[in-house]
Design a protein around this motif. Structure first.
Motif, PDB file in Angstrom:
ATOM      1  N   LEU A 122     -29.106  54.712  79.897  1.00  0.00           N
ATOM      2  CA  LEU A 122     -27.998  54.938  80.827  1.00  0.00           C
ATOM      3  C   LEU A 122     -27.207  56.180  80.427  1.00  0.00           C
ATOM      4  O   LEU A 122     -26.832  56.994  81.281  1.00  0.00           O
ATOM      5  N   ALA A 123     -26.963  56.329  79.118  1.00  0.00           N
ATOM      6  CA  ALA A 123     -26.240  57.514  78.635  1.00  0.00           C
ATOM      7  C   ALA A 123     -27.039  58.788  78.913  1.00  0.00           C
ATOM      8  O   ALA A 123     -26.475  59.826  79.286  1.00  0.00           O
ATOM      9  N   ASP A 129     -14.439  60.196  85.058  1.00  0.00           N
ATOM     10  CA  ASP A 129     -14.450  59.348  86.256  1.00  0.00           C
ATOM     11  C   ASP A 129     -15.460  58.216  86.052  1.00  0.00           C
ATOM     12  O   ASP A 129     -16.608  58.268  86.514  1.00  0.00           O
ATOM     13  N   GLU A 130     -15.038  57.162  85.352  1.00  0.00           N
ATOM     14  CA  GLU A 130     -15.945  56.046  85.079  1.00  0.00           C
ATOM     15  C   GLU A 130     -16.278  55.280  86.357  1.00  0.00           C
ATOM     16  O   GLU A 130     -17.403  54.781  86.511  1.00  0.00           O
ATOM     17  N   ALA A 131     -15.326  55.186  87.266  1.00  0.00           N
ATOM     18  CA  ALA A 131     -15.605  54.489  88.527  1.00  0.00           C
ATOM     19  C   ALA A 131     -16.656  55.251  89.340  1.00  0.00           C
ATOM     20  O   ALA A 131     -17.568  54.649  89.923  1.00  0.00           O
ATOM     21  N   GLN A 141     -21.037  48.412  81.414  1.00  0.00           N
ATOM     22  CA  GLN A 141     -22.178  49.162  80.900  1.00  0.00           C
ATOM     23  C   GLN A 141     -21.892  50.658  80.907  1.00  0.00           C
ATOM     24  O   GLN A 141     -22.222  51.372  79.952  1.00  0.00           O
ATOM     25  N   VAL A 142     -21.274  51.134  81.974  1.00  0.00           N
ATOM     26  CA  VAL A 142     -20.930  52.560  82.046  1.00  0.00           C
ATOM     27  C   VAL A 142     -19.927  52.920  80.952  1.00  0.00           C
ATOM     28  O   VAL A 142     -20.051  53.954  80.299  1.00  0.00           O
ATOM     29  N   ARG A 143     -18.945  52.051  80.727  1.00  0.00           N
ATOM     30  CA  ARG A 143     -17.941  52.323  79.693  1.00  0.00           C
ATOM     31  C   ARG A 143     -18.600  52.389  78.311  1.00  0.00           C
ATOM     32  O   ARG A 143     -18.268  53.244  77.487  1.00  0.00           O
ATOM     33  N   ALA A 144     -19.553  51.487  78.063  1.00  0.00           N
ATOM     34  CA  ALA A 144     -20.254  51.497  76.775  1.00  0.00           C
ATOM     35  C   ALA A 144     -21.118  52.751  76.627  1.00  0.00           C
ATOM     36  O   ALA A 144     -21.194  53.347  75.545  1.00  0.00           O
ATOM     37  N   VAL A 156     -20.574  55.681  78.071  1.00  0.00           N
ATOM     38  CA  VAL A 156     -19.658  56.808  77.857  1.00  0.00           C
ATOM     39  C   VAL A 156     -19.155  56.816  76.414  1.00  0.00           C
ATOM     40  O   VAL A 156     -19.045  57.872  75.780  1.00  0.00           O
ATOM     41  N   ALA A 157     -18.862  55.631  75.874  1.00  0.00           N
ATOM     42  CA  ALA A 157     -18.419  55.553  74.474  1.00  0.00           C
ATOM     43  C   ALA A 157     -19.507  56.050  73.534  1.00  0.00           C
ATOM     44  O   ALA A 157     -19.215  56.714  72.534  1.00  0.00           O
ATOM     45  N   LEU A 158     -20.775  55.732  73.851  1.00  0.00           N
ATOM     46  CA  LEU A 158     -21.876  56.221  73.020  1.00  0.00           C
ATOM     47  C   LEU A 158     -21.947  57.742  73.063  1.00  0.00           C
ATOM     48  O   LEU A 158     -22.131  58.396  72.030  1.00  0.00           O
TER      49      LEU A 158
END
Length: 462
Positions: A202-203, A218-220, A232-235, A237-239
């Motif tokens: 995903l990343a 823009d996570e949304a 999942q997107v937040r994780a 992006v954190a990676l």
């Protein structure tokens, strides 16, 4: 009252001057050893600093006695009683992960090229040097990739097809992202070194197709574009944010420079270990002096023969020191392969006794040989002590790995709902790691992370 005599059998170790010298050599750091050798060269005219010590200089008959003395070291207590020997390094210093600048050069490109010279072919090394010469101090290419490829084909017409291959090896090598054309390529190369899984995929998709949304935070929008869950997107992006913005790490701010005694690298599907030639002693007995003394009578050269014996002990002690250091480092790298490849969470529990059993020596010998010594790895320059970890009671994992897990959970927590210590303990228990809440608090304090209320206040102000 009667007077009597009684015989007692007592086992002990005779600390001869030669044995004390061997102990000194075993535990000296590279800087201390350099000073010791300089003094020996000035004091003993039969020693010379030129080629590596020749093993044939030591008579074959001395091998058995040398082995016995090695065993004798193992029975000695810790050498705190020996005056004037500083072990170097602090046992309480737990931050060994920062890369320590090489005293030989402040240019990261020069340091990387020296590492590559250990296992790259000369032809490939020449192309690597060409690419690194066209990188800036951050590790990015200074000109557009297409222009550089055209320039490289003109400079290396016989190796034109290898130019991009070598750049890809640099890009995905020991310093992931080196010689990248842009930030996206640099981050993608670092991401490829992370453990495979849905999160990494995903990343990678975000970096490949939605870099603008990532830059805008823009996570949304990312969740909508990827048709993925917000968590999942937040994780993912954190990676991505955990990666370095450029391949060259910032130099250490400490003025003291440390030159590693051992170098470890991954090549040919296996981890390789070698002594750093810059810290490997290069002294030997002058061959013409030994030949001249071999034919004299016992009383003709008594003083010179004493110097010859002293030189032999020094050369042999150095060989034993280097052999012990190399074998210890090989075991450490083999046992901590997971840590070198994946990070702190994969640091396996390892004790002095386990390493000592693997190399056939006493744990006090291992304690002496690792004190104040450093190893250079793709993960940075580490103190050898950093590769040991205490096993948690009732678990097959060490405290360092659990602390890294605590940090990962806190880093990934929602900004508006930080995780309490007991919640973190529960999440770890689901992964098979059972620790108390107060243990989580201890690791959090060591990481300089505030309690849940402090993190809530910071999130509210943001």
């Amino acid at each position: 009252m009667k007077a009597g005599m009684r015989a007692n059998l007592v086992q002990g170790v005779n600390l001869t001057p030669q044995l004390l010298q061997s102990i000194r050599l075993l535990q000296l750091t590279s800087q201390q050893l350099e000073q010791e050798l300089q003094q020996a060269l000035e004091r003993n005219p039969l020693l010379e600093q030129d080629e590596p010590a020749d093993e044939s200089d030591a008579p074959a008959a001395d091998a058995a006695s040398a082995a016995l003395e090695t065993a004798a070291w193992d029975e000695l207590p810790e050498p705190s009683f020996l005056a004037g020997i500083a072990a170097g390094g602090s046992a309480g210093d737990d931050d060994g992960m920062a890369r320590i600048a090489d005293a030989a050069s402040s240019d990261p490109r020069v340091r990387l090229l020296r590492e590559l010279a250990l296992h790259w072919k000369p032809a490939d090394l020449e192309l690597a040097a060409w690419w690194l010469d066209r990188c800036d101090d951050r590790g990015y290419l200074e000109q557009p990739l297409a222009e550089l490829l055209a320039e490289g084909r003109a400079a290396f017409p016989q190796q034109a097809d290898e130019l991009e291959v070598v750049r890809q090896r640099l890009l995905h090598g020991d310093w992931p992202g080196m010689a990248a054309a842009d930030a996206g390529e640099c981050l993608s190369a670092q991401l490829a070194a992370q453990p495979a899984g849905p999160l990494r995929e995903l990343a990678a998709c975000i970096l490949r197709d939605h870099l603008a949304l990532l830059a805008a935070h823009d996570e949304a929008g990312l969740a909508h574009a990827l048709a993925a869950d917000a968590e999942q997107v937040r994780a993912a992006v954190a990676l991505i944010l955990s990666l370095r913005p450029h391949p060259v790490e910032a130099p250490a701010t400490d003025e003291a420079h440390v030159v590693p005694e051992v170098v470890a690298w991954f090549a040919g599907g296996a981890w390789r270990v070698a002594l750093n030639p810059r810290t490997t002693p290069k002294v030997r007995i002058a061959p013409h002096c030994e030949r001249a003394l071999a034919g004299g009578g016992a009383g003709d050269h008594a003083v010179l023969k004493g110097l010859l014996d002293e030189a032999r002990w020094l050369v042999r002690g150095l060989g034993m020191r280097n052999d012990t250091l190399l074998r210890t480092a090989q075991v450490l790298v083999e046992r901590q392969r997971g840590f070198l490849e994946r990070g702190d969470e994969a640091l396996a529990p390892l004790t002095l006794r386990e390493v000592a059993d693997a190399i056939g020596m006493h744990e006090s010998t291992v304690s002496r040989i690792v004190a104040g010594k450093y190893i250079q790895t793709p993960r940075g320059t580490l103190e050898l002590k950093r590769l040991f970890a205490v096993r948690l009671e009732g678990a097959d994992i060490g405290g360092t790995a659990v602390r890294a897990m605590v940090k990962r959970l806190i880093d990934a927590e929602p900004a508006n709902a930080p995780l309490a210590d007991d919640v973190i303990a529960g999440l770890l228990a689901r992964q098979g790691v059972r620790i108390a809440r107060r243990t989580v608090a201890k690791y959090r304090d060591q990481l300089s992370i505030g309690p849940v209320r402090a993190r809530q206040r910071v999130a509210a102000r943001a």
